[in-house]
Each structure stands twice: as structure tokens, then as C-alpha cells.
Design a protein around this motif. Structure first.
Motif: not given
Length: 321
Positions: A58-65, A105-110, A150-161
Motif C-alpha cells: 500500500y505504501w510503496d509510493h509514499f515518501d517517508f523522508a 520498518d519504513q517509517a522508523q527511518k524518520n 528508534s526508541l530508547d529504553t525509557y520510550r519502550k516502557a509504555r508500549p511494553r506495558a
């Protein structure tokens, strides 16, 4: 897995069908940002195959930059996400999850892109008032966030919970047992209920809201018919401490249901069920496995009606997830 496919199809919208035949979010006004949806090759003619191609491409033509798509042109991207998610009920669950992870995977480059996409996925798939709410599709988002560099340990705490919460009582899993006390003081257990289906109705001190939902359930013809046929038990569970107030309101609840309260507040304290909004509904099968989790009652009613009035055999031969 057939049951899972049937449940997903109940929530399908017309937007997904439009996408299969080339309609997407795109405008060609001069000077404006546009979203170009991937075109499905003509070789894919079956709806499932077209949906699965879109889920992955779906996102093949989207410019993630181009951060304009998450800035001044964010509404275009937001609508594209809605259209993307509307494809999933027509595709297998695994392909849908793969499509989400490929997107991220594509979005995390930005960093700005990644933050936008994950926040919108949360808004659409996890917020209680979202019409597209579906925790099963939100799980791969959380898994990606927990594993992302793309996320440090602190920013991963919420999604992990959050991931730990949504993985409880998932569709297909055996639901946690519920031990309850009736208004007369007798003890009961969810696992002692032996009908083909059990509809668990969790509620708290918001009596008006609880009454509104209970009346909707009680007025349902499929519910009435299945209770009369002893194929369905409705178990209402009161979760708060005001026991005397609960007993005062019991006469207003349907007589054909089983009514209990969590005397020791085990559900809330042990978080055997993570209930972010009350009332909440769970539909379980005869083995007490979760069929539907925290969905609006009309979806449960549609499912029960499909049990009472099964579609033609050829319509049921959908590809398994």
C-alpha cells in the motif's frame, strides 16, 4: 481459524471494497501533496489476494523522508492510514500483521514519521471510542515499538506495558476464570457455565450506562432465542465496592441472566481482565475461549445471528487465516 475469519468479516466496511478496485486517497490538484496508492496487478482477481497485495504494498509510493506528510499535509496521511486499515478484514491476519510491520520498518527511518504512524495506529486501533478499534491489529504495532532501535529504553516502557495488557484474554485463548458472588450470597464460577456461549457483561458504578447496554442486550432476538434454547448464558459481573447499591439495582436487570459481583475485587487487583472502559463485553465459547473481546454489542448480535442462521455453505468457504 474459520471463526476468526467470520468475525473479521463482520466488521468490514465499504472502504475496503473500494480499495480493491482502484479507489484510494489521491488528488492531483496543482501544488498540493497527494497520496498515491499502490496499484494491484491485474493478475490478482480474488478479493483476498487483492487485499493481501495492498496490505504489503500500500505504501510503496509514499515518501517517508517528506515530513510535510506528517505536518501540514498530515490529514492526507491520516486518511491513507484509515484506508490501509480498512483492507485488513479481507486479508489473512498474518499478512495484515506483516503489512503493518513493513510499514513501520519504513517509517522508523524518520523519527517524526515513526511517531506519527505509531500514534495514529494507537488512536485508530486502541482508543476505546474508535470505530476501528481492534487490539489484535495493534499488537504488531506494539511489538514493533518494543523491538525498534528508534526508541530508547525509557520510550519502550509504555508500549511494553500496553503489550502485556492486550495479550491477556485474546481471541482464541481460554479466558481467565471469574469467581463471583450472587445477590443471595452463593458462589459461582465462569468455568462452571456449560452453555455453547457465554456473554460476560462487566460493569461498574455507572448505572445509567450499564442499564442502557443491558436493555439493548435483553431486547436482542438472537440473545432471547439462544437463552431459551439454553445455548447462551449472560453473566453480568459488577466490579466496584458499593455492594448495597448493586443489590438495590439488581431488580432492574434482566431476570434470565446470572448476576454476580467480584466480592474481593480480584479482577481489578490481579488484572486478570484489563478493562479500560465499562461496560465491557466478552463473548466466550463452550470451552470458555474468547470469541469476541470488548466489542460493541451489535457485532456480537451479528455473530450470534450468524450462528442461528448460518450463511450458505459456499459463502462459508472463505480462506482460513
Amino acid at each position: 481459524m474459520m471463526m476468526k475469519k467470520r468475525l473479521l468479516l463482520l466488521g468490514c466496511g465499504l472502504a475496503g471494497l473500494m480499495l480493491f478496485f482502484g479507489c484510494g486517497t489521491s488528488t492531483d490538484a496543482p501544488g498540493r501533496k497527494t497520496f498515491k496508492q499502490a496499484e494491484v496487478p491485474a493478475v490478482y482477481t480474488e478479493p483476498r489476494l487483492r487485499a493481501e497485495y495492498l496490505a504489503m504494498h500500500y505504501w510503496d509510493h509514499f515518501d517517508f523522508a517528506d515530513t510535510v506528510f506528517v505536518g501540514s499535509a498530515a490529514k492526507i496521511t491520516e486518511q491513507a492510514i484509515v484506508d490501509f486499515l480498512s483492507v485488513f478484514p479481507y486479508a489473512s491476519y498474518q499478512i495484515s500483521c506483516d503489512g503493518i510491520k513493513r510499514l513501520l520498518d519504513q517509517a522508523q527511518k524518520n523519527r517524526a514519521m515513526y511517531a506519527f504512524f505509531t500514534s495514529k495506529m494507537e488512536q485508530f486501533l486502541f482508543y476505546p471510542n474508535s470505530s476501528m478499534r481492534n487490539e489484535e491489529y495493534f499488537i504488531p504495532v506494539l511489538e514493533h515499538m518494543v523491538a525498534s532501535d528508534s526508541l530508547d529504553t525509557y520510550r519502550k516502557a509504555r508500549p511494553r506495558a500496553m503489550l502485556a495488557q492486550v495479550q491477556k484474554n485474546r481471541p482464541g485463548m481460554q479466558a481467565a476464570d471469574i469467581r463471583y458472588t450472587t445477590g443471595k450470597g452463593s458462589q459461582g464460577s465462569l468455568y462452571d457455565l456449560k452453555t455453547d456461549f457465554v456473554l460476560v457483561f462487566f460493569y461498574g458504578l455507572d448505572w445509567e450506562n450499564a442499564r442502557e447496554v443491558s436493555r439493548m442486550i435483553d431486547a436482542s432476538q438472537p440473545v432471547k432465542q439462544m437463552i431459551a434454547q439454553k445455548k447462551l448464558t449472560v453473566l453480568s459481573i459488577y466490579l466496584d465496592m458499593a455492594e448495597e447499591q448493586w443489590k438495590e439495582h439488581l431488580p432492574q436487570m434482566p431476570e434470565t441472566w446470572i448476576h454476580g459481583y467480584d466480592k474481593n475485587l480480584d479482577i481489578l487487583q490481579r488484572q486478570t481482565y484489563v478493562l479500560r472502559v465499562l461496560p465491557a463485553l466478552y463473548l466466550l465459547d463452550k470451552e470458555h475461549k474468547v470469541v469476541m473481546k470488548e466489542v460493541a454489542f451489535p457485532y456480537i448480535e451479528l455473530y450470534l445471528n450468524s450462528i442461528l442462521n448460518p450463511p450458505a455453505q459456499q459463502e462459508m468457504q472463505t480462506p482460513q487465516s
